[in-house]
Design a protein around this motif. Sequence first.
Motif, short mmCIF file in Angstrom:
data_model
loop_
_atom_site.label_atom_id
_atom_site.label_comp_id
_atom_site.label_asym_id
_atom_site.label_seq_id
_atom_site.Cartn_x
_atom_site.Cartn_y
_atom_site.Cartn_z
N ASP A 113 0.82 -1.20 0.00
CA ASP A 113 0.00 0.00 0.00
C ASP A 113 0.86 1.26 0.00
O ASP A 113 2.01 1.23 0.42
CB ASP A 113 -0.93 0.02 1.22
CG ASP A 113 -2.02 -1.04 1.13
OD1 ASP A 113 -2.13 -1.66 0.05
OD2 ASP A 113 -2.73 -1.24 2.12
N ASP A 115 0.27 3.99 1.77
CA ASP A 115 0.01 4.86 2.92
C ASP A 115 0.90 4.53 4.11
O ASP A 115 0.62 4.93 5.24
CB ASP A 115 -1.46 4.76 3.32
CG ASP A 115 -1.89 3.33 3.60
OD1 ASP A 115 -1.04 2.42 3.52
OD2 ASP A 115 -3.08 3.11 3.90
N GLN A 117 1.27 1.76 5.68
CA GLN A 117 0.80 0.76 6.65
C GLN A 117 1.60 -0.54 6.54
O GLN A 117 1.58 -1.36 7.44
CB GLN A 117 -0.70 0.48 6.45
CG GLN A 117 -1.55 1.68 6.83
CD GLN A 117 -3.01 1.32 7.05
OE1 GLN A 117 -3.79 1.24 6.11
NE2 GLN A 117 -3.39 1.12 8.30
N ARG A 229 -1.81 4.32 9.43
CA ARG A 229 -1.67 5.13 8.23
C ARG A 229 -0.79 6.33 8.54
O ARG A 229 -0.94 6.93 9.60
CB ARG A 229 -3.04 5.62 7.82
CG ARG A 229 -3.33 5.46 6.38
CD ARG A 229 -4.77 5.81 6.11
NE ARG A 229 -5.12 5.28 4.79
CZ ARG A 229 -4.82 5.91 3.66
NH1 ARG A 229 -4.22 7.07 3.68
NH2 ARG A 229 -5.12 5.35 2.51
MN MN Z 1 -4.43 1.75 4.30
#
Ligand code: MN
Length: 392
Positions: A113, A115, A117, A229
């Motif tokens: 991802d 973001d 994470q 996040r």
């Molecule tokens: Mn996420």
Amino acid sequence: MSSHEYTSALGEPDVTEVPEPGAVTVVVPTFNESANVRQLLHRITESVPARLPCEVVFVDDSTDDTPEVIRAAAQDCPFPVTVLHREEPAGGLGGAVVEGLKAATSEWIVVMDGDCQHPPSLVPDLVATGERANAGLVVASRYLKGGSRAGLAGGYRVAVSRAATWLAKSLFPRRLHGISDPMSGFFAIRRSAVTADVLKPLGYKILLELAVRSRPRTVAEVPFVFQDRYAGESKSTAAEGLRFLRHLAGLRTASPFARMVGFGLIGVSGFLPNLLGLYVLTALGLHYVPAEILANQFGVAWNFLLIEHLLFRDRRAHRRWWDRLGRFALLANADLVLRIPLIALFVHRFGMGALTATTLALVTTFVVRFAGTEALVYLPRRRRRTSARSRV
Ligand code: MN
Ligand code: GDD
């Protein structure tokens, strides 16, 4: 900044000459992540190239300035960075990942991802584990000892995630055997194990799609801690949950036999609106014969809706909905009309008892109706070539 400043997590000084095409392509789907991508590239720079030559491919569906931010941040990266911006975000997150898998050229591909994470420091470990285990797929799992779902915001998300995992694992016990976290969006896959053309991603669960449709023979797992996040909010919505259920249904009914079972179950569920309709119509004073005929249409409509959305989701494009509904209704009513003469035939010509004859007639018309629906309503269309993508 040069790559020589980085040391690997194992403490050995690094002397990799970069940039050059990597041994791993990190595929990052992004949708409006301009506040995260610089940080992500920074973390990748800190923890990957020293241990494993890499390149990063963003597959971007953003409506904000994410692509520009990526390009600016890429200047500081000691590895190649590509942005594939899609004007048409077909398939959402899953569709984006498939684009990335197709674009990748290295031996290993890691999907993560945008973001933050997913900790980039795990990228070399995923690949190393895959090499060691000779696996085609390595899943970063939140459910292994040492992993956790720390970043899943709130008890509600945790419960939903658990339920989704349980449901998927019960529907695909064999395919998902050895995968404790089929919902994970963080995994490494060997390019030779990617069969992007058989994938029909729908929404978020691309790993599930890969594992069910083209599971590599050997699968390994590595624990990881799902981080918070870095900035912004999850792009997942309630609609994503519904999409997930449709995705599961589509995967489960990929084989004709499973589809026939689904067709039968949906047919049985159609008794409910049928009987309810009959009850209401006769209560309103309608004679039972026209009431039967009308009520049957309720069942037909119910079945049609479920079949459209659960069984033939990706086979609808070649006919208009009213064309499909018309054909479907015709088949369903023909079934009803033909059953009586068929039973009569079985009883009088073949001397069967009424019960046996009825059972046989039911089975016969069911199979004929299923085959008819497959062939006359949802015959698969020949595949069209997908159009060129824009590389920026
Ligand atoms: Mn996420
Ligand atoms: N290209 C593209 N197109 N990227 C998308 C889209 C899209 O339509 N939707 C989301 N993304 C990107 C986001 O920008 C982010 O980089 C990544 O996909 C994950 O999206 P999030 O919105 O942050 O998802 P999440 O944190 O709720 O869910 C994550 O964790 C789940 C496990 O609980 C994802 O990894 C899921 O796949 C995973 O199941």
